[in-house]
Design a protein around this motif. Structure first.
Motif, PDB file in Angstrom:
ATOM      1  N   VAL A 137     -32.670   7.891  36.105  1.00  0.00           N
ATOM      2  CA  VAL A 137     -31.579   8.182  36.630  1.00  0.00           C
ATOM      3  C   VAL A 137     -31.477   9.373  37.644  1.00  0.00           C
ATOM      4  O   VAL A 137     -30.623   9.293  38.539  1.00  0.00           O
ATOM      5  N   TRP A 169     -34.798   1.615  30.104  1.00  0.00           N
ATOM      6  CA  TRP A 169     -34.081   1.251  29.027  1.00  0.00           C
ATOM      7  C   TRP A 169     -34.623   0.087  28.228  1.00  0.00           C
ATOM      8  O   TRP A 169     -34.695   0.327  26.881  1.00  0.00           O
ATOM      9  N   ASN A 187     -24.780   5.024  32.050  1.00  0.00           N
ATOM     10  CA  ASN A 187     -26.123   5.403  31.633  1.00  0.00           C
ATOM     11  C   ASN A 187     -25.752   6.388  30.256  1.00  0.00           C
ATOM     12  O   ASN A 187     -26.415   6.505  29.432  1.00  0.00           O
ATOM     13  N   ASN A 207     -24.530   5.011  27.628  1.00  0.00           N
ATOM     14  CA  ASN A 207     -25.457   4.318  26.835  1.00  0.00           C
ATOM     15  C   ASN A 207     -26.298   5.113  26.061  1.00  0.00           C
ATOM     16  O   ASN A 207     -26.633   4.639  25.047  1.00  0.00           O
ATOM     17  N   HIS A 208     -26.703   6.349  26.737  1.00  0.00           N
ATOM     18  CA  HIS A 208     -27.522   7.229  26.059  1.00  0.00           C
ATOM     19  C   HIS A 208     -26.940   7.655  24.673  1.00  0.00           C
ATOM     20  O   HIS A 208     -27.408   7.766  23.494  1.00  0.00           O
TER      21      HIS A 208
END
Length: 227
Positions: free
Chosen positions: A107, A147, A78, A81-82
């Motif tokens: 998260v 997301w 994550n 991805n962020h």
């Protein structure tokens, strides 16, 4: 004419004031990710054992280690991805900040469900194991949905993106989020009704897939072609 021009200028200034660079959002998000990683490791406690029983006690706590590795990978993915997402963002507005907060909220649930799963599997009650894995799957669904909202927002607000990025990129990225919703739902149902080990295997493999595609589907295709 001058009054109309002044009004348009005032509206432009107001619109610009509602946007900001991404520095504060990235800094705040990185801090949240760091706290979540720290909270995960707190569940790795030293077992209370009599002399000579340390090895056995450590081995019997394998569910705790498996849950930690799975969630650590998930948080790491994550974060990647962020990082990849905000690399493509030029500025942020209020809607994007709320979408980002939704991702961070989701998260932040991982340390709790990680502790629930590890404790349930360690105790060994089949019903509790199923409930715990289903809860983990539910959090995965919520996170994937967060997301999806973020990607959808960016696909509709191309003015927030860097010049080399088109809104179509995030329109396609919504597919990854949809896959996550379905996959985590399947894992939760599998753990609750069919097999906890099979569900745990799916939960461990999903972060690996998202890690390989953290820079988008096109990056995954490039990796596969280079093999």
């Amino acid at each position: 004419m001058d009054s109309d021009r002044d009004q348009r200028d005032a509206e432009d200034v107001e619109a610009a004031g509602l946007r900001s660079d991404t520095g504060r959002a990235i800094g705040f998000s990185d801090a949240v990710f760091a706290i979540i990683i720290t909270l995960l490791v707190l569940d790795l406690r030293i077992p209370e054992i009599p002399p000579g029983g340390l090895l056995h006690a450590l081995l019997t706590r394998w569910p705790v280690y498996l849950a930690y590795v799975t969630s650590y990978l998930y948080v790491a993915v994550n974060w990647l991805n962020h990082k990849s997402t905000f690399y493509r963002i030029r500025c942020a507005d209020r809607g994007l900040h709320w979408a980002n907060l939704g991702v961070l909220f989701s998260v932040a649930l991982l340390p709790f469900v990680t502790a629930v799963v590890s404790q349930a599997v360690e105790v060994g009650d089949r019903f509790d194991e199923g409930v715990a894995v289903a809860l983990y799957g539910l959090v995965g669904v919520i996170l994937s949905a967060a997301w999806l909202c973020l990607y959808h927002y960016l696909s509709r607000h191309g003015e927030l993106l860097q010049r080399h990025v088109t809104p179509r990129f995030f329109a396609v990225e919504r597919l990854r989020a949809l896959l996550g919703i379905m996959a985590y739902a399947v894992a939760g149902v599998t753990g609750s009704l069919v097999s906890v080990p099979a569900a745990l295997a799916v939960l461990l493999l999903l972060p690996l897939f998202y890690g390989l595609s953290s820079n988008g589907f096109y990056d995954l295709r490039r990796r596969l072609r280079n093999r």
